[in-house]
Design an enzyme around this catalytic site. Structure first.
Site: not given
Lengths: 301, 301
Positions: B11-12, B203, B205, B236, B245
């Protein structure tokens, strides 16, 4: 506790570049670093130009930089001849390196431990009374790429031998980025307890992503001197494409965000890092803050 | 305390790639991740294909993966329609995201906090009794790229509202890599004390190089669940070229070196990371261990 940043890009960084950095660029870069608030700069290496052609201009660099009295200018030296050259070039400090791993020392300087220590004794004798300081580095202090784990007792013994030879300060180097934060915290706590009067530097690499975590573990163990390189360049030949030295601007940025006192002008260090493509001819260096901006660099909605 | 790794690359990671990852490659990758010992996999996002074209095959992916009963398969959801789709696709858990920053929430999901929470209430009502779990994520919990510092009290209030809505677990997300280890340790210690019965995920990064240090600070504060992405991809849009991540294989490698218990097969995760160029069509992802090798990978003298 104020953290001292010791910049090694002119030596550990530039020596690993494929491109020869023009002498004029080296001098300009060092002069600019001299105005950032770092505590030491490792200016160059007085070794054979055949072994390290990238630093074959050691004398010219060392003699022509603008000196800031607040900064200790260091030359890496491998033998007595190198110590003579560094002294002639007017540097403040000589950095001597022996690997804790016998095989890495053989590969790196083609000497046994006994041969390295004999040479260091001659250098210590030569330097005595000159006012020039000697820093002793134990390389591969946290692991060796050939041998794996390194005996902590052996590292302790080498530190003792360095101090007995009259060295003024010690660096433990994680030469190929094998240390982890638990290891740093446990071992360095012991080292600090055993050698509390000797200034101790950690020279960390970010080869496997643990560099900044290792630095924080070092701070927790009481270390306040760290080597780092702008852009995070440098590194070891066994890990092509991997990160090199811990990155000065990323370190300084993290310390600032955490409220840990230091003396470095972050914006100026970032500005130097942004100039690196013009100096090293590539833009794929590991530094993160130079790509992402500081936490305080907000964006327009 | 055993650390649980929750893999978010499908997903990310994949949603940030310029290239559309073929559905078949997504399914193969998820199936392979299912055999690595991770605790959760965020499989896809049930949002508008216009907003996130890279995940427009959400149903096809979710319905065709091989399921491992030991793993919780998660779908990110933005509204009731998304929750219906995730439920139809048979996922175990729905992940709902609202940013602590009002401006970031507006930019990310085009909703006010009130509108997000109203939608979450409808979703909680819809899911009730179905056996499907809901995880509530507070994004930008440690800083916002538009607003800067985020009120910790506001984050605490959002967690309370999530729990009141019946959510089963909470994620605090450092969406753009603005957290530092001191902040994580201090704030998360407070969060854990206030919500001790609610499973908490961090979560993180690595946008500014502090990712692994932040993870260790989280562990010190008592967190045992972390999202990460193989290769360290994702990230991002405000920091092109920056790390995304925290990198699964670098995290697992560090935990192993530190002797911190976890359940992941490091070699298999590294093997998947080495396949990434064939999946995402580029080899410049941030993972370090995949370039440098493990600390235990010794070299010939």
């Amino acid at each position: 506790m104020t953290i001292h940043i010791q910049e090694v890009i002119p030596r550990d960084g530039f020596q690993m570049e494929n491109k020869f950095i023009p002498t004029e660029d080296k001098i300009k870069t060092i002069n600019r670093i001299s105005r950032t608030g770092v505590s030491k700069i490792e200016v160059t290496s007085f070794v054979s130009p055949k072994a390290v052609p990238q630093l074959s201009d050691a004398e010219e660099v060392a003699k022509n930089i603008d000196r800031n009295d607040a900064i200790i200018y260091v030359g890496l030296v491998a033998n007595l001849r190198g110590a003579e050259r560094a002294t002639d070039a007017g540097l403040d400090e000589i950095n001597l390196v022996m690997s804790a791993s016998a095989s890495h020392n053989k590969k790196n300087v083609n000497k046994t431990h006994e041969e390295s220590l004999e040479e260091f004794a001659k250098i210590a004798e030569f330097v005595k009374g000159s006012g020039i300081k000697i820093n002793g580095t134990v390389a591969t202090a946290f692991g060796c790429p050939f041998e794996g784990a390194i005996s902590e007792k052996a590292v302790m013994d080498f530190i003792r031998k360095y101090i007995d030879l009259g060295m003024d300060s010690i660096t433990l180097a994680d030469t190929t980025g094998m240390a982890n934060p638990n290891q740093i915290k446990r071992f360095i706590t012991d080292v600090k307890a055993s050698f509390e009067d000797t200034p101790l530097t950690l020279h960390l690499h970010d080869t496997r992503g643990m560099g900044l975590a290792n630095l924080l573990a070092g701070i927790e163990a009481g270390v306040n001197r760290f080597d780092s390189a702008i852009g995070g360049i440098g590194g070891c030949p066994f890990a092509p494409g991997a990160s090199g030295n811990i990155c000065t601007e990323d370190v300084v940025h993290m310390l600032g965000e955490m409220g840990i006192p230091h003396t470095v002008d972050l914006d100026e260090v970032i500005a130097i890092s942004k100039e690196l493509p013009n100096i090293i001819g590539r833009s794929d260096y590991p530094g993160q803050v130079v790509k992402a901006g500081k936490v305080s660099d907000l964006h327009e909605f």
